[in-house]
Design a protein around this motif. Structure first.
Motif, short mmCIF file in Angstrom:
data_model
loop_
_atom_site.label_atom_id
_atom_site.label_comp_id
_atom_site.label_asym_id
_atom_site.label_seq_id
_atom_site.Cartn_x
_atom_site.Cartn_y
_atom_site.Cartn_z
N THR D 143 32.51 77.59 -39.84
CA THR D 143 33.41 77.70 -41.00
C THR D 143 34.26 76.45 -41.08
O THR D 143 34.84 76.02 -40.08
CB THR D 143 34.33 78.93 -40.81
OG1 THR D 143 33.52 80.08 -40.61
CG2 THR D 143 35.22 79.12 -42.03
N TYR D 144 34.31 75.87 -42.27
CA TYR D 144 35.19 74.72 -42.48
C TYR D 144 36.61 75.25 -42.64
O TYR D 144 36.91 75.94 -43.61
CB TYR D 144 34.77 73.94 -43.73
CG TYR D 144 35.43 72.60 -43.83
CD1 TYR D 144 34.88 71.49 -43.21
CD2 TYR D 144 36.62 72.44 -44.53
CE1 TYR D 144 35.50 70.25 -43.28
CE2 TYR D 144 37.25 71.21 -44.60
CZ TYR D 144 36.68 70.12 -43.98
OH TYR D 144 37.30 68.89 -44.04
N ALA D 145 37.47 74.97 -41.67
CA ALA D 145 38.78 75.62 -41.64
C ALA D 145 39.87 74.65 -41.21
O ALA D 145 40.20 74.55 -40.02
CB ALA D 145 38.74 76.81 -40.68
N PRO D 146 40.45 73.92 -42.17
CA PRO D 146 41.54 72.98 -41.84
C PRO D 146 42.65 73.71 -41.09
O PRO D 146 42.97 74.86 -41.38
CB PRO D 146 42.02 72.52 -43.22
CG PRO D 146 40.83 72.67 -44.12
CD PRO D 146 40.12 73.89 -43.60
N GLY D 147 43.21 73.05 -40.09
CA GLY D 147 44.33 73.62 -39.35
C GLY D 147 43.93 74.36 -38.09
O GLY D 147 44.78 74.79 -37.32
N THR D 148 42.64 74.52 -37.86
CA THR D 148 42.21 75.26 -36.67
C THR D 148 41.88 74.34 -35.51
O THR D 148 41.57 74.82 -34.42
CB THR D 148 40.97 76.13 -36.97
OG1 THR D 148 39.90 75.28 -37.38
CG2 THR D 148 41.27 77.14 -38.06
N SER D 149 41.89 73.04 -35.74
CA SER D 149 41.59 72.11 -34.65
C SER D 149 42.59 70.98 -34.70
O SER D 149 43.33 70.83 -35.67
CB SER D 149 40.16 71.58 -34.80
OG SER D 149 40.03 70.86 -36.01
N ASP D 150 42.61 70.16 -33.65
CA ASP D 150 43.51 69.02 -33.66
C ASP D 150 42.86 67.84 -32.95
O ASP D 150 41.66 67.85 -32.69
CB ASP D 150 44.87 69.40 -33.05
CG ASP D 150 44.76 69.80 -31.58
OD1 ASP D 150 43.83 69.35 -30.88
OD2 ASP D 150 45.62 70.57 -31.13
N ALA D 151 43.66 66.82 -32.63
CA ALA D 151 43.11 65.59 -32.10
C ALA D 151 42.55 65.74 -30.69
O ALA D 151 41.91 64.83 -30.17
CB ALA D 151 44.17 64.49 -32.12
N THR D 152 42.76 66.88 -30.06
CA THR D 152 42.25 67.06 -28.70
C THR D 152 41.03 67.99 -28.66
O THR D 152 40.47 68.22 -27.59
CB THR D 152 43.34 67.67 -27.79
OG1 THR D 152 43.59 69.02 -28.23
CG2 THR D 152 44.62 66.88 -27.84
#
Lengths: 267, 267, 267, 267
Positions: D143-152
């Motif tokens: 699922t394309y879900a902005p805000g669920t991942s970060d730079a790490t």
């Protein structure tokens, strides 16, 4: 039919070392044990404390040099068995207090990370049918592969590598069940037909009794995604949040395994 | 002097959602609470279950839409305080059964990985002196830095990055104590002088009572490596293996935090 | 004094398997090799491609069944050596383009995570003095302990456990140098006095030449925090971002190590 | 049809800070750029070094206070496009030397961990058909879900959580391709139709040219499992092993993002 257990382990401790032993079948209503408790070689002291959920004993010992433990019993299992896939889950607020801890993340079962996966993969199932679907998915996609995991392997590692031993299969089932809001614990046990013969581990989930989602009663049910053990023949040793709680030996100092021989047979 | 707590939280749930609330001071001998329990906005149901070690309540709720909880009490603390550094540890086999789980690895405190470090860094200490040394090391080497950690940060992450918030400081202390064979648990709490005002978290370790290493009696002692809270003024909410057990809100579905306002004052 | 290398390895491949071999000393100005290239048992084909930064060759082979490789050379080292602690770092914008990749995170060296640590621990140092401080810190706080790490161990793991083998020491130095904005790479090599005799690994950092922080010239310098190898006697095999780039064998299929015998001597 | 790019970013640096900027379209044969290079606000200095594989420039800057960069070009794409699923892989020993690094594990793409998965899930495919199967699997299960991942967030994290943004989709494709012994790199880029408008990232795999598995020639092919970008309209900025190599801003000190506005349109 009785299950006969014959277990022998030997360790060497270079220094005087405290350690915890959990290898006796648990004295609980669902299984009757005929035989003595574990017989250990000389130890500085020996103290029993109850295991998690008051199931089984943990035995503190302290020793330097060679240590052996022998355990021989015959077990009669009288466990209520059910078709898991037909059971409902209890709604969270109906869960007995002592099962709530088994919803939470633990060392090897970081369940929160699997919520998007369970929602997508098992979308149209709930309760026991969800557990059955989890079982089938693990059984169908994972390879039983001794030597590919170790004492630090987590359910995330196993999920990615899709392989492992009984410990790893159980961790994945536990993590996916918890991610589905179903209490799940880790059970160390003895069972016949485990190949190669060794201690075994399975998952256990808490589901509503038939009709129990009305009155809030439920029970624990064993789940073995390795397919090696039949719940009717499993002799429980201990339960816990995951393998960290139920190692057969937890040592506070260096321990060298010299020998481990487990035989479990029927009849 | 009494500790006054005024806590208000508001969440929004887009879907009907089960969740667990843990934000009331625990009713235990060491603290007396004057005031009502938490007052929640309408919920489909409300069920209380006891927290870990029977300390505090977990409250199951189910709600869709906006939810608020208000909690206002005055607490009188009557806790036995000790100079931790003067206490001994109990030898492992003397530990009461219910403390043994707090030696094991948990989700955010993989203590086994820190054994080489504690043995090297704190080599000449044991028991309470070891705990004091751990406290001092964390207090001296870590930076309190809101925004640098999140709900997935483990004691390993914090150890490497040497920064975090109260939750992270407590996780590191817990992990290092367990790696030293000292039972350690995680305590969510209220305390004055926490900057910025918020829920607080500290570690708690189990050490021998004076003379207790002879007769096997011991007690839990609070340790706050952030230095913000005085054990004499801490109002415990809940205890657990780590933050996974004692979140003030554990939600089985999406929850949006709208507001959180905590005021803790003396007098 | 020449360094004599005598290396023999044997592997078994159950299936026809492609693999990459990197065990020859690199042909580069700072070391002259007398002797032949590696002599391999029959292979379906053999293709050489240059290693990272054009240092050394990677050899593609394909084989089923038993495979052996023998390598025997005498090396004369003529490497510029410097007192690292007296050198400056180049300012980032002066760094040659080909060194910039060595500032970035890699598989085993997630340098970004160590920025708070290096800033706190090595606050008053920079450039070569920073590298020297990193070397001294690792040398002083880590235990050389074969068997405590494996091919998946990262610099974070080693940092937490404060132990490992040459690979792990090098990963930590590389990660801490990069976290200090100093380009650092991983070097696989041969060296005398490595105990037990085996392939060796060290770090290499890029620092300004004396006066080079004015005109932007710099050089790579070897750093061995295990203390086992003298930069004047190291025979480089390959360089890379970390161990992932320079394994002596990278196999695309199961490979069973049958034998590995490395002898490195002077004279 | 030309692709018009209009990018504006603003950062604030509290201290004098070195940083690396990578936000210009790369000057390479497959894309012709009409317009100027990036226009930056005042900087203490500015130095260009080539990016990975000599594709694109990295720009070193140093600044205190507010910094802005504006980039406006029109790009004409003339890229060879192919039906990936019809292409073969080169056998490993045929791979050009400069592609071999793209088989190895990197910070966010620990490919070795996915070998059991790719062998099981994509068992009957190879080469371009394998890449297509990987693309389809990611497109179908994530699922394309902005805000669920970060730079790490790593490819392992994304694989477990089955969600993320373009960066995460690309990391998973790269990791699964490398686990299949197919060189794969990470490409930062501009593309129309990216929602929300932002920098974009895709994977790129190296496959044999038609007939190339005989003579060992091959080419790179873009793969976007998010489905948002058409390879015929992608303007490449930079390539690398993973996101660590191609951040649009890599800062050696605290940087506060004030503004980022990207518009990419056709015509």
């Amino acid at each position: 039919m009785p299950i006969n257990i014959n277990a022998h382990i030997a360790f060497r401790f270079d220094q005087p070392t405290d350690f915890l032993l959990q290898m006796e079948g648990a004295v609980i209503p669902e299984q009757t044990l005929y035989g003595k408790g574990v017989i250990c070689s000389a130890s500085e002291h020996m103290a029993r404390v109850p295991g998690e959920d008051m199931i089984g004993d943990r035995i503190w010992l302290r020793c330097q040099g060679d240590f052996t433990a022998d355990y021989q019993v015959s077990a009669h299992i009288d466990r209520h068995l059910a078709d898991i896939s037909s059971l409902n889950a209890l709604r969270p607020h109906q869960l007995p207090g002592e099962t709530v801890s088994y919803l939470f993340d633990s060392r090897f079962c970081p369940a929160d990370r699997f919520q998007p996966f369970v929602e997508a993969e098992f979308a149209n199932t709930s309760g026991g049918a969800r557990v059955q679907a989890i079982h089938d998915w693990v059984a169908g996609n994972f390879t039983y592969a001794p030597g590919t995991s170790d004492a630090t392997t987590t359910a995330v590692d196993s999920f990615v590598e899709r392989r492992g031993v009984c410990r790893d299969f159980a961790h994945v089932v536990v993590a996916l069940a918890r991610a589905s809001a179903i209490p799940a614990r880790f059970v160390s046990c003895y069972a016949p037909d485990v190949e190669p013969q060794d201690f075994h581990a399975v998952a256990e989930v808490f589901l509503a009794d038939p009709g129990g989602d009305d009155d809030g009663t439920g029970s624990w049910h064993l789940v073995d995604a390795t397919g090696m053990a039949d719940p009717a023949e499993i002799v429980k040793i201990a339960v816990g949040r995951d393998a960290a709680d139920v190692s057969f030996l937890t040592s506070y100092g260096m321990a060298q395994l010299l020998e481990k021989s487990i035989t479990v047979s029927r009849g």
